[in-house]
Scaffold this motif. Structure first.
Motif, mmCIF file in Angstrom:
data_model
loop_
_atom_site.group_PDB
_atom_site.id
_atom_site.type_symbol
_atom_site.label_atom_id
_atom_site.label_comp_id
_atom_site.label_asym_id
_atom_site.label_seq_id
_atom_site.Cartn_x
_atom_site.Cartn_y
_atom_site.Cartn_z
ATOM 1 N N SER A 3 0.835 -1.306 0.082
ATOM 2 C CA SER A 3 0.110 -0.017 -0.013
ATOM 3 C C SER A 3 0.884 1.169 0.090
ATOM 4 O O SER A 3 1.807 1.322 0.533
ATOM 5 C CB SER A 3 -0.907 -0.015 1.244
ATOM 6 O OG SER A 3 -1.571 1.231 1.417
ATOM 7 N N LEU A 4 0.629 2.258 -0.872
ATOM 8 C CA LEU A 4 0.995 3.712 -0.628
ATOM 9 C C LEU A 4 0.608 4.677 0.101
ATOM 10 O O LEU A 4 0.776 5.744 0.209
ATOM 11 C CB LEU A 4 1.202 4.116 -2.060
ATOM 12 C CG LEU A 4 2.193 3.185 -3.063
ATOM 13 C CD1 LEU A 4 2.110 3.875 -4.618
ATOM 14 C CD2 LEU A 4 3.510 3.226 -2.609
ATOM 15 N N GLN A 5 -0.528 4.032 1.189
ATOM 16 C CA GLN A 5 -1.012 5.168 2.027
ATOM 17 C C GLN A 5 -0.060 5.479 2.893
ATOM 18 O O GLN A 5 1.040 5.015 3.311
ATOM 19 C CB GLN A 5 -2.143 4.276 2.693
ATOM 20 C CG GLN A 5 -2.722 5.124 3.605
ATOM 21 C CD GLN A 5 -3.959 4.373 4.440
ATOM 22 O OE1 GLN A 5 -4.297 3.261 4.264
ATOM 23 N NE2 GLN A 5 -4.766 5.048 5.416
ATOM 24 N N GLY A 6 -0.254 6.994 2.936
ATOM 25 C CA GLY A 6 0.748 7.850 3.703
ATOM 26 C C GLY A 6 2.111 8.115 3.007
ATOM 27 O O GLY A 6 3.206 8.671 3.366
ATOM 28 N N GLN A 7 2.017 7.965 1.725
ATOM 29 C CA GLN A 7 3.197 8.433 0.618
ATOM 30 C C GLN A 7 2.602 9.525 -0.116
ATOM 31 O O GLN A 7 1.613 9.857 -0.294
ATOM 32 C CB GLN A 7 3.542 7.022 -0.314
ATOM 33 C CG GLN A 7 4.126 5.761 0.538
ATOM 34 C CD GLN A 7 5.385 6.121 1.176
ATOM 35 O OE1 GLN A 7 6.297 6.526 0.643
ATOM 36 N NE2 GLN A 7 5.401 5.662 2.436
ATOM 37 N N LEU A 8 3.545 10.197 -0.609
ATOM 38 C CA LEU A 8 3.545 11.225 -1.577
ATOM 39 C C LEU A 8 3.981 10.487 -2.920
ATOM 40 O O LEU A 8 4.622 9.866 -3.072
ATOM 41 C CB LEU A 8 4.272 12.465 -1.340
ATOM 42 C CG LEU A 8 4.360 13.379 -0.224
ATOM 43 C CD1 LEU A 8 5.280 14.167 -0.029
ATOM 44 C CD2 LEU A 8 2.772 13.764 -0.026
ATOM 45 N N LEU A 9 2.882 10.881 -3.867
ATOM 46 C CA LEU A 9 3.456 10.829 -5.297
ATOM 47 C C LEU A 9 3.932 11.971 -5.952
ATOM 48 O O LEU A 9 2.988 13.184 -6.071
ATOM 49 C CB LEU A 9 2.253 10.208 -6.329
ATOM 50 C CG LEU A 9 1.455 8.999 -5.622
ATOM 51 C CD1 LEU A 9 0.272 8.620 -6.610
ATOM 52 C CD2 LEU A 9 2.592 7.803 -5.675
ATOM 53 N N VAL A 10 4.964 12.175 -6.183
ATOM 54 C CA VAL A 10 5.507 13.395 -7.003
ATOM 55 C C VAL A 10 5.679 13.135 -8.413
ATOM 56 O O VAL A 10 6.210 12.135 -8.987
ATOM 57 C CB VAL A 10 7.034 13.772 -6.441
ATOM 58 C CG1 VAL A 10 7.195 15.000 -6.982
ATOM 59 C CG2 VAL A 10 7.033 13.767 -4.967
ATOM 60 N N VAL A 140 7.794 8.277 -5.703
ATOM 61 C CA VAL A 140 7.140 7.846 -4.356
ATOM 62 C C VAL A 140 8.234 8.554 -3.296
ATOM 63 O O VAL A 140 9.460 8.375 -3.315
ATOM 64 C CB VAL A 140 6.931 6.501 -4.312
ATOM 65 C CG1 VAL A 140 6.430 6.300 -2.966
ATOM 66 C CG2 VAL A 140 6.068 5.896 -5.335
ATOM 67 N N ASP A 141 7.566 9.078 -2.197
ATOM 68 C CA ASP A 141 8.332 9.704 -1.231
ATOM 69 C C ASP A 141 7.771 9.769 0.121
ATOM 70 O O ASP A 141 6.320 9.902 -0.108
ATOM 71 C CB ASP A 141 8.959 10.995 -1.425
ATOM 72 C CG ASP A 141 10.058 11.542 -0.339
ATOM 73 O OD1 ASP A 141 10.986 10.616 -0.171
ATOM 74 O OD2 ASP A 141 10.035 12.556 0.194
ATOM 75 N N PRO A 142 7.794 9.294 1.270
ATOM 76 C CA PRO A 142 7.060 9.401 2.682
ATOM 77 C C PRO A 142 6.464 10.780 2.706
ATOM 78 O O PRO A 142 7.198 11.870 2.502
ATOM 79 C CB PRO A 142 7.956 9.050 3.634
ATOM 80 C CG PRO A 142 8.905 8.495 2.781
ATOM 81 C CD PRO A 142 9.193 8.852 1.623
ATOM 82 N N ALA A 143 5.271 10.974 3.127
ATOM 83 C CA ALA A 143 4.516 12.040 3.576
ATOM 84 C C ALA A 143 4.876 12.805 4.810
ATOM 85 O O ALA A 143 5.211 11.866 5.620
ATOM 86 C CB ALA A 143 3.002 11.983 3.119
ATOM 87 N N HIS A 144 5.056 13.947 4.844
ATOM 88 C CA HIS A 144 5.378 14.813 6.149
ATOM 89 C C HIS A 144 4.253 15.479 6.478
ATOM 90 O O HIS A 144 3.645 15.937 5.645
ATOM 91 C CB HIS A 144 6.631 15.443 6.023
ATOM 92 C CG HIS A 144 8.001 14.640 5.858
ATOM 93 N ND1 HIS A 144 9.330 15.338 5.887
ATOM 94 C CD2 HIS A 144 8.222 13.420 5.350
ATOM 95 C CE1 HIS A 144 10.203 14.321 5.532
ATOM 96 N NE2 HIS A 144 9.564 13.213 5.215
ATOM 97 N N PRO A 145 3.922 15.715 7.895
ATOM 98 C CA PRO A 145 2.955 16.758 7.995
ATOM 99 C C PRO A 145 2.966 18.055 7.528
ATOM 100 O O PRO A 145 1.818 18.371 7.073
ATOM 101 C CB PRO A 145 2.964 16.581 9.794
ATOM 102 C CG PRO A 145 3.446 15.296 10.001
ATOM 103 C CD PRO A 145 4.527 15.138 8.912
ATOM 104 N N GLU A 146 4.064 18.631 7.405
ATOM 105 C CA GLU A 146 4.120 19.883 6.791
ATOM 106 C C GLU A 146 3.606 19.747 5.337
ATOM 107 O O GLU A 146 3.768 20.982 4.940
ATOM 108 C CB GLU A 146 5.336 20.494 7.104
ATOM 109 C CG GLU A 146 6.874 19.666 6.753
ATOM 110 C CD GLU A 146 7.285 18.664 7.579
ATOM 111 O OE1 GLU A 146 8.368 18.182 6.966
ATOM 112 O OE2 GLU A 146 6.683 18.002 8.384
ATOM 113 N N ASP A 147 3.819 18.957 4.668
ATOM 114 C CA ASP A 147 3.747 18.682 3.372
ATOM 115 C C ASP A 147 2.194 19.169 3.012
ATOM 116 O O ASP A 147 1.767 19.848 2.188
ATOM 117 C CB ASP A 147 3.884 17.224 2.512
ATOM 118 C CG ASP A 147 5.192 17.108 2.784
ATOM 119 O OD1 ASP A 147 6.230 17.854 2.553
ATOM 120 O OD2 ASP A 147 5.613 15.783 2.748
ATOM 121 N N VAL A 148 1.072 18.490 3.957
ATOM 122 C CA VAL A 148 -0.235 18.788 3.812
ATOM 123 C C VAL A 148 -0.580 20.409 3.985
ATOM 124 O O VAL A 148 -1.513 20.911 3.271
ATOM 125 C CB VAL A 148 -0.849 17.797 4.835
ATOM 126 C CG1 VAL A 148 -2.610 18.262 4.703
ATOM 127 C CG2 VAL A 148 -0.651 16.311 4.380
#
Length: 181
Positions: A3-10, A140-148
């Motif tokens: 699963s890619l949940q919690g990841q960013l797609l760039v 693909v890169d892990p999402a960080h709270p500050e990204d949102v």
């Protein structure tokens, strides 16, 4: 399938679909039935108070609606930082997730610390995202709270690539149209 949940797609620089060119998508759900994400870096010029007056009191004044993706652009999606992550419909990263109907507008400012409003979302059917990843349309890169809740969301594409490091730092500095370089 992982699963890619919690990841960013760039979006890769070669991804030319105007809905996703230089997009950063936070994946909220990904399973065998497909994937659901929110484009984080497409602020509109429309203020929340104008587009969704019922949300005016739960966002900062002059906050704009973001274009969350090409699917159901007339629907409103709210990403929020929950005091209790179990309240979220789907979690994106940490306690940040999609607001569900069970939360209710009247409780939104009580159960969440901050919120961002999106029109529409990004969606993929079964196997569709996997095919796009195989074509290398996405990084693909892990999402960080500050990204949102980025203060400068239009710069998010370059910032995520830059923090990824290595060859991606070079991509982060690539002009939108390399022919003008």
């Amino acid at each position: 399938m992982d699963s890619l949940q919690g990841q960013l797609l760039v979006a890769s620089p070669t991804l030319t679909d105007p809905n996703f060119a230089r997009a950063v998508v936070a994946i909220a759900n990904h399973d065998e039935d497909g994937a659901l994400g929110i484009v984080l870096n497409r602020p509109s010029e429309t203020e929340v108070a104008e587009a969704v007056p019922e949300l005016e009191d739960v966002v900062d004044s002059a906050e704009v609606v973001f274009v969350g993706g090409p699917v159901q652009p007339a629907s409103i999606v709210v990403l929020a930082e929950f005091e209790n992550p179990a309240e979220a419909a789907f979690l994106v990263v940490g306690g940040i997730g999609l607001v569900s109907e069970r939360t209710g507008l009247e409780r939104l400012d009580i159960v969440t610390a901050r919120r961002r409003v999106f029109a529409g979302y990004a969606g993929w059917g079964p196997g569709q995202l996997e095919a796009e990843l195989e074509r290398e349309d996405w990084i693909v890169d892990p999402a960080h709270p500050e990204d949102v809740f980025a203060a400068e969301p239009v710069d998010l594409w370059g910032r995520v690539l830059d923090r990824k490091g290595g060859q991606f730092r070079l991509l982060a500095r690539m002009p939108t149209d390399p022919s003008v370089n």
